[in-house]
Design a protein around this motif. Structure first.
Motif, PDB file in Angstrom:
ATOM      1  N   GLY A  39      31.768   0.552 -10.880  1.00 56.60           N
ATOM      2  CA  GLY A  39      31.130  -0.549 -11.594  1.00 56.60           C
ATOM      3  C   GLY A  39      30.315  -1.491 -10.725  1.00 56.60           C
ATOM      4  N   THR A  40      30.450  -1.397  -9.400  1.00 55.09           N
ATOM      5  CA  THR A  40      29.628  -2.239  -8.514  1.00 55.09           C
ATOM      6  C   THR A  40      28.155  -1.914  -8.759  1.00 55.09           C
ATOM      7  N   ARG A  41      27.337  -2.948  -8.794  1.00 52.37           N
ATOM      8  CA  ARG A  41      25.901  -2.725  -9.021  1.00 52.37           C
ATOM      9  C   ARG A  41      25.118  -3.133  -7.776  1.00 52.37           C
ATOM     10  N   ILE A  42      24.153  -2.334  -7.429  1.00 55.84           N
ATOM     11  CA  ILE A  42      23.385  -2.539  -6.207  1.00 55.84           C
ATOM     12  C   ILE A  42      21.913  -2.278  -6.506  1.00 55.84           C
ATOM     13  N   ILE A  43      21.049  -3.157  -6.033  1.00 59.55           N
ATOM     14  CA  ILE A  43      19.606  -2.927  -6.203  1.00 59.55           C
ATOM     15  C   ILE A  43      19.070  -2.257  -4.921  1.00 59.55           C
ATOM     16  N   PRO A  44      18.465  -1.080  -5.063  1.00 56.18           N
ATOM     17  CA  PRO A  44      17.969  -0.376  -3.874  1.00 56.18           C
ATOM     18  C   PRO A  44      16.604  -0.901  -3.421  1.00 56.18           C
ATOM     19  N   ASP A  45      16.582  -2.152  -2.994  1.00 50.79           N
ATOM     20  CA  ASP A  45      15.285  -2.713  -2.580  1.00 50.79           C
ATOM     21  C   ASP A  45      15.003  -2.371  -1.112  1.00 50.79           C
ATOM     22  N   LYS A  46      13.827  -2.820  -0.680  1.00 48.76           N
ATOM     23  CA  LYS A  46      13.354  -2.476   0.662  1.00 48.76           C
ATOM     24  C   LYS A  46      14.340  -2.947   1.736  1.00 48.76           C
ATOM     25  N   THR A  47      14.851  -4.159   1.574  1.00 47.60           N
ATOM     26  CA  THR A  47      15.758  -4.744   2.568  1.00 47.60           C
ATOM     27  C   THR A  47      17.027  -3.907   2.677  1.00 47.60           C
ATOM     28  N   LEU A  48      17.581  -3.527   1.537  1.00 49.03           N
ATOM     29  CA  LEU A  48      18.819  -2.741   1.551  1.00 49.03           C
ATOM     30  C   LEU A  48      18.589  -1.372   2.197  1.00 49.03           C
ATOM     31  N   LEU A  49      17.522  -0.681   1.789  1.00 50.01           N
ATOM     32  CA  LEU A  49      17.271   0.659   2.326  1.00 50.01           C
ATOM     33  C   LEU A  49      17.035   0.603   3.834  1.00 50.01           C
ATOM     34  N   LYS A  50      16.317  -0.418   4.268  1.00 50.73           N
ATOM     35  CA  LYS A  50      16.037  -0.559   5.697  1.00 50.73           C
ATOM     36  C   LYS A  50      17.345  -0.779   6.472  1.00 50.73           C
ATOM     37  N   ARG A  51      18.175  -1.632   5.937  1.00 46.79           N
ATOM     38  CA  ARG A  51      19.439  -1.954   6.608  1.00 46.79           C
ATOM     39  C   ARG A  51      20.357  -0.726   6.659  1.00 46.79           C
TER      40      ARG A  51
END
Ligand code: SF4
Length: 141
Positions: free
Chosen positions: A90-102
């Motif tokens: 149920g955890t929700r995560i947005i795969p934005d640029k910052t997350l993918l880079k990290r």
């Protein structure tokens, strides 16, 4: 809509370059990669997810195996530690640029790759990381 992912697929999405188990599996994964690249939200699930779906009808699907569940646990622990959040059903995560880079930076450093240990794709994913994630299909716009 959300993209339903099991925890270790948070790692696999970082190195996906269009290779997969079967043509149907790969075609489905390419379509999911497009959705993730457009920023569609991820909903964490336990067990088989949207990427696994085309394999589930087959008799050799490994998606329910204990080793794959252990892989999810290792990935959830490592990524949760990195992001300072609990990764569970149920955890929700947005795969934005910052997350993918990290995530990619830490994948390349090896700090979140315990889950990859016995994976048959480990060598390929290692090469993708070494090449700076060139040609990956999940790329935030
Ligand atoms: S080595 Fe396996 S578990 Fe790790 S990112 Fe690659 S495909 Fe996923």
């Amino acid at each position: 809509m959300t993209v339903r992912l099991r925890a270790h697929h948070l790692l696999c999405m970082l190195t996906f370059v269009g290779e997969g188990y079967t043509p149907a599996f790969t075609a489905n994964y390419v379509s999911i990669a497009r959705r993730l690249s457009s920023g569609e939200e991820i909903e964490m699930v336990s067990g088989p997810d949207d990427i696994c779906a085309p394999l589930l009808a087959g008799t050799t699907a490994h998606c329910h195996n204990a080793s794959v569940i252990a892989r999810d646990e290792a990935a959830a622990e490592a990524i949760g530690r990195l992001l300072k959040m609990k990764i569970s059903d149920g955890t929700r995560i947005i795969p934005d640029k910052t997350l993918l880079k990290r995530l990619r930076r830490n994948f390349a450093l090896g700090t979140i790759r315990k889950a990859c240990g016995a994976c048959e794709w480990s060598e390929l994913c290692g090469h993708v990381a070494e090449r700076g994630f060139k040609d990956v299909l999940v790329a935030a716009r």
